[in-house]
Design a protein around this motif. Sequence first.
Motif, short mmCIF file in Angstrom:
data_model
loop_
_atom_site.label_atom_id
_atom_site.label_comp_id
_atom_site.label_asym_id
_atom_site.label_seq_id
_atom_site.Cartn_x
_atom_site.Cartn_y
_atom_site.Cartn_z
N PHE A 1 0.63 -1.23 -0.11
CA PHE A 1 0.04 0.24 0.18
C PHE A 1 0.97 0.97 0.10
O PHE A 1 0.27 2.24 -0.97
N ALA A 2 1.99 1.60 0.89
CA ALA A 2 2.63 2.62 0.66
C ALA A 2 3.65 2.79 -0.25
O ALA A 2 3.70 3.64 -1.04
N GLN A 3 4.00 1.59 -1.14
CA GLN A 3 4.43 1.66 -2.46
C GLN A 3 3.63 2.39 -2.75
O GLN A 3 3.89 3.02 -4.18
N ALA A 4 2.46 1.51 -3.29
CA ALA A 4 1.55 2.27 -4.59
C ALA A 4 0.80 3.31 -4.08
O ALA A 4 -0.06 4.22 -5.34
N GLU A 5 0.76 4.80 -3.13
CA GLU A 5 0.72 5.43 -2.86
C GLU A 5 0.31 6.86 -3.97
O GLU A 5 1.50 6.49 -5.17
N GLY A 6 -1.11 7.24 -3.90
CA GLY A 6 -1.01 7.77 -5.56
C GLY A 6 -1.58 6.88 -6.73
O GLY A 6 -1.74 7.61 -7.34
N GLY A 7 -1.20 5.88 -6.44
CA GLY A 7 -1.11 4.84 -7.83
C GLY A 7 -1.80 3.77 -8.12
O GLY A 7 -2.88 4.06 -7.35
N THR A 8 -1.96 2.71 -8.32
CA THR A 8 -2.49 1.49 -8.35
C THR A 8 -2.22 0.55 -7.60
O THR A 8 -0.99 0.31 -8.26
N LEU A 9 -2.94 -0.34 -6.89
CA LEU A 9 -2.22 -1.42 -6.10
C LEU A 9 -3.26 -2.57 -7.42
O LEU A 9 -4.65 -2.47 -7.04
N PHE A 10 -2.65 -3.02 -7.63
CA PHE A 10 -3.55 -4.51 -8.03
C PHE A 10 -3.63 -6.19 -7.62
O PHE A 10 -2.43 -6.55 -7.16
N LEU A 11 -4.97 -6.41 -7.40
CA LEU A 11 -4.38 -7.51 -6.00
C LEU A 11 -4.97 -8.84 -6.96
O LEU A 11 -6.48 -8.73 -7.44
N ASP A 12 -3.70 -9.84 -7.38
CA ASP A 12 -4.83 -10.80 -8.62
C ASP A 12 -4.56 -11.78 -7.43
O ASP A 12 -4.21 -12.33 -6.40
N GLU A 13 -5.08 -12.94 -8.24
CA GLU A 13 -5.84 -13.62 -7.49
C GLU A 13 -6.27 -13.73 -6.28
O GLU A 13 -6.05 -14.40 -5.04
N ILE A 14 -7.56 -12.44 -5.55
CA ILE A 14 -7.58 -11.85 -4.33
C ILE A 14 -8.69 -13.19 -3.83
O ILE A 14 -8.85 -13.36 -2.95
N GLY A 15 -8.93 -14.27 -4.51
CA GLY A 15 -9.63 -15.16 -4.63
C GLY A 15 -8.89 -16.39 -3.20
O GLY A 15 -9.64 -16.61 -2.16
N ASP A 16 -7.37 -16.46 -3.09
CA ASP A 16 -6.82 -16.84 -2.33
C ASP A 16 -6.50 -15.91 -1.27
O ASP A 16 -5.20 -16.52 -0.44
N MET A 17 -6.63 -14.38 -0.86
CA MET A 17 -6.17 -13.85 0.37
C MET A 17 -7.64 -14.61 1.51
O MET A 17 -8.82 -14.86 1.42
N PRO A 18 -6.74 -14.95 2.92
CA PRO A 18 -7.32 -15.80 3.43
C PRO A 18 -7.98 -14.52 4.52
O PRO A 18 -7.86 -13.31 4.10
N ALA A 19 -9.50 -15.09 5.20
CA ALA A 19 -9.51 -13.85 5.94
C ALA A 19 -9.24 -12.89 7.13
O ALA A 19 -9.95 -11.70 6.57
N ASP A 20 -8.23 -13.02 7.52
CA ASP A 20 -7.90 -12.46 8.41
C ASP A 20 -7.73 -11.11 7.73
O ASP A 20 -7.46 -9.86 7.92
N ALA A 21 -6.92 -11.20 6.16
CA ALA A 21 -6.51 -10.59 5.75
C ALA A 21 -7.66 -9.36 4.74
O ALA A 21 -7.50 -8.53 4.33
N GLN A 22 -8.35 -9.90 4.06
CA GLN A 22 -9.89 -9.65 3.92
C GLN A 22 -10.48 -8.92 5.03
O GLN A 22 -10.97 -7.91 4.35
N THR A 23 -10.20 -8.37 6.11
CA THR A 23 -11.07 -7.83 6.86
C THR A 23 -10.53 -7.01 6.99
O THR A 23 -10.56 -5.59 7.05
N ARG A 24 -9.48 -7.05 7.00
CA ARG A 24 -7.97 -5.65 7.34
C ARG A 24 -7.99 -4.95 5.50
O ARG A 24 -8.32 -3.76 5.62
#
Length: 480
Positions: free
Chosen positions: A229-252
């Motif tokens: 998030f810090a690296q992408a500040e002001g730009g775009t963060l592409f989250l590929d294979e979002i379906g593999d994100m664990p529950a805790d990270a989804q909440t955050r």
Amino acid sequence: MSNRGSILVTDDDAGIRTVVTRALTRAGFDVTPLADGESLMRCVDAGEGDLVISDVVLPDANGIELIPRIRAQRPDLKIIVMSAQTTLMTAVKASEMGAFEYLPKPFDINELIKISKAALENTNNLTPATDLTQLDEHLPIIGRSPAMQDIYRTIARLLGTDLGVMVTGESGTGKELVARALHDFGKRQGKPFVAVNMAAIPRDLIESELFGYEKGAFTGASHKSPGRFAQAEGGTLFLDEIGDMPADAQTRLLRVLQEGEYSSVGGRTAVKTDVRIVAATHRDLRQLIADGNFREDLYFRLNVVPLRIPALRDRIDDIPELARFFLRKAREADLPEKSLSKGASECLKRYPWPGNVRELENLMLRLTVLATEDMISTELVEGELSDTDGKNNNDVSDSGGISGSVERHLSDYFRAHRGRLPAAGLYDRVLREIENPLICQTLKATGGNQIKAAAVLGLNRNTLRKKIKELGIDVVKGRR
């Protein structure tokens, strides 16, 4: 005289002018057909017309390049661009110059009538968002099929927005290329574009990867490290294979989208963030939601605008053009210059392409090296595709069994760090990732009998119990 609005139609093809004029007239519009750009500009200067429908290629002008002149003279005059140049760049340029809509030829005349009515009823004044001198004429998104035209038009409409986009499609269809196009030609061009592959990062490391971590936040965290998030500040963060994100990270992640701020792992101070999220997956998120593996509220936050990328087998007419593009790329990489025979192109179109565009690219690189003649023959393509079919039908060889799968996973994981090293403690984290499914599947096979499972695994029973507790594994007895 029509009471639905006056339309200026410009096309150097008399047949198209006639068809469009008759259809719009029957729909109740007052239509003035014109053959060239000079005639169009005279009508615009004279205050005629409430809507312009223009082809890109005119005898004396480029229809897209006329848009700024028309808008300078008549800012409220809506413009619909027609074009046989069915590429992403055409759609992007039309949109960025301020066109109300872009229609690739051939089009459904009923769709033109519907769009014309919408344009005349629309009162929003569109303004270009991008300096077109910065646009890359050599876009990697290739294809002129109807399925790709829908993608181009949607991308063009999204360039002036920061709306969340969910890109779906099979692996290898080019989802990251779409995300890059949204970034490179949108409001955040020139800012960072950061791609993260959820499937390539161990689950317990995803939060520190995304949000960064403080010194001492976990074993091996010897220094403070910024996240994606810090690296992408002001730009775009592409989250590929979002379906593999664990529950805790989804909440955050949901909290970040809701509140516009996050805290690093081990940190106590909230950090404001301004990042556009583009997510992608090859998985069925609706099914994951039904199974309780993906948050529905996060899905709706990410899926503001869905973009479905078609499989290569669903746009076979694009295959020869894609193949030629990859051969040009190979030549630019100092590989031998090759071309495809007509028979070879037809052969490519008959193959089902389970690996989609990525598989086609790899094949073209391989053929460039293998072909002894300048022209790639039908026989060579058939031979390579026959070998590929055999590999695709052999599930075990994909390739190297478990060891090969782990090696590919780790290769993707290190590549996802883009030259940075992972946090310390990787050995233990990887072993933990492997231990969990190994023990779970063994317990499942033994019906939850820990004595039998320990014997199968070659572990002491107390050691197995300890690992079950450490890994948080639920043991269900009696299920086999």
